[in-house]
Structures are given as C-alpha cells and as structure tokens.
Design a protein around this motif. Sequence first.
Motif, PDB file in Angstrom:
ATOM      1  N   HIS A   1       0.832  -1.210   0.000  1.00  0.00           N
ATOM      2  CA  HIS A   1       0.000   0.000   0.000  1.00  0.00           C
ATOM      3  C   HIS A   1       0.863   1.254   0.000  1.00  0.00           C
ATOM      4  O   HIS A   1       0.657   2.164  -0.818  1.00  0.00           O
TER       5      HIS A   1
ATOM      6  N   TYR B   1      -7.893  -2.857   3.079  1.00  0.00           N
ATOM      7  CA  TYR B   1      -7.072  -1.883   2.333  1.00  0.00           C
ATOM      8  C   TYR B   1      -7.776  -1.451   1.051  1.00  0.00           C
ATOM      9  O   TYR B   1      -7.644  -0.310   0.614  1.00  0.00           O
TER      10      TYR B   1
ATOM     11  N   CYS C   1      -7.008   0.177  -2.626  1.00  0.00           N
ATOM     12  CA  CYS C   1      -5.971  -0.715  -3.152  1.00  0.00           C
ATOM     13  C   CYS C   1      -6.608  -1.882  -3.913  1.00  0.00           C
ATOM     14  O   CYS C   1      -7.594  -2.455  -3.451  1.00  0.00           O
TER      15      CYS C   1
END
Length: 309
Positions: A96, A151, A157
């Motif tokens: 990330h 995420y 993401c």
Amino acid sequence: MEKNAKIYVAGHRGMVGSAIYRKLIATGYTNVITRSSSELDLRNQQDVIDFFESEKPEYVFLAAAKVGGIVANNTYRADFLYENLCIQNNVIQQAHKAGVKKLMFLGSSCIYPKLAPQPLKEEYLLTGLLEETNEPYAIAKIAGIKMADAYRAQYGCNFISVMPTNLYGYNDNYHPQNSHVLPALIRKFHEAKVNGSPEVTIWGSGSPMREFLFADDLADACYFLMQNFNEAGFVNIGTGHDLTIKDLALLIKKIIGFEGALIFDSSKPDGTPRKLMDVSKLNALGWKHKIELEEGIQLAYKDFLAKHI
C-alpha cells in the motif's frame, strides 16, 4: 500486467511461488524479482520497508508463508500465528505504502469451518468453528483475506485473495513425516517397489475424500485472476472433483508400478471426511484446470525421481 512491469513473487522457492515464477517467465515477463528468506526476512518490518522503498514493485504475488502438516501446525501454534501475521501484515502494508498496482494474497483451504457444507463455497467463510489442530494458521490466513479487503475499502488498493485446494507438483515436500498425503504416497510406493516390499500400509480407512490441483495449474489460475479479477472477497481455485484416499492410493500404485498389497490402518486418524471446493465462481470467470490427476501424478513422480533419488 505489462510484460516489462516489475513483479515481486514472495515465496518463490516454495512449490506455489516457484510455479508462479515459472509461469511469468514462460509468458514473457522480463522483470520478475525474488528474494530468498536469507536475503529478505518478511517477518522483519524494517527489512520489508527497505525492500519496497528500494525496489518499488508494481505487482505482488504473496505466496510466502510458514507452512506445515497437521503435526507442525498443532505443535508450533504460536509460531504459525505470529510469523504468518508478520509476513502478510508487513507485505500488504508496504505494498500500500509503495503504491503497488495490484497484490494477490494466497490463502489455504483450512480457512473454512470444520463442518461447512460440501462443496465449499466462498460465502461459507466465518460461518462456523475451525478445525482445532490448524486454527492458528487458519486465523492468520483469514486475517490476510480481511486485511486485503480492508485496504481495498479504506485506501482503494486493488488487493485480491485466492484460496487453493490441496496442491502437488514440482518442488513438492517428500519428507517422511511432514509431507502431505499425495507426495507421501508417491514416496511410500516408490520405496516399497525398490525394496520389494509385499505390502504398503496407509493411514486411516481410505474413505476420506480429497481434491488435488497440480501447482502449475494453480499458477495459471493466479495469472488469469491477476488479469481478470478485481473484487473484494476471494476466489476458490481447484478442480471441483475429488476422490477417496483409497482410489488415490490405487492410482499412484498403478503409476509407480508397485505390485504388492494395500493395507489400511484404521487405528490411525482419517481427518476431515471431505474438503471439496466449489469452483463455480472461478469457472464463471473463464478459467478451468487443464492437468488431470493421473497426468499430474506422472509429472510429479518424474520430478521426485530427478530430485530425490
């Protein structure tokens, strides 16, 4: 994934990671990066930070994990939970931070509840209690799936997860005590044939049913999903077909050419009666396995002869 994109395969020396690496190279990818565990300790947060900051991979296959059979899982419960959480926490967080375009997290069939209905559908996750012996490993893998989803939800993401069935193939583990059932049987029948043994003893009744996927087929499915799947949750990867341990033993016996008898030791545990994957989601996306079990075992046996004899 562009052919010159920088792709990091974590766990490239394992059976799964090595199959993914071979698939990428064979498909024409020219910038695949790897690190052995001695070169990069994925449990060490600072080491992983440094790696992602210096290498800046664009795509990540997270196939690295601390793995083992039922005895190892049950004996080293703290190690399996802690080390797997460390590996996936570090890699997912730094992917990330580094702006990785896409990451694939590989789970394990033990994430499903012990008494889940058959075949196993993706939506059965977290609907019941886990198998006690490998619960710490399963908890870590479930956390990885949920972390990839978190995420995606919070940061946008493109992190996806896949869940393979039982695997076998090149670079498998043939250790006498720590290997899984298919490679264990290959070794057992080979040694019985070489030694002229009159019989081979197999643990349990032979009645439990298991599904097996050749690792190179898994790699092909992982590559396909990296190109075609961009959603939360996860995708089962398997054949959708299973057979009894007895029928598996008879098939391996035939391939290796062992002429003796089979003895089933019912005093030994059978394990879960059945663990069949529902692969309708994967098939609907457009992927199906190519290597059938008999052909796959023949390939695995040749690999065993080349590397262990």
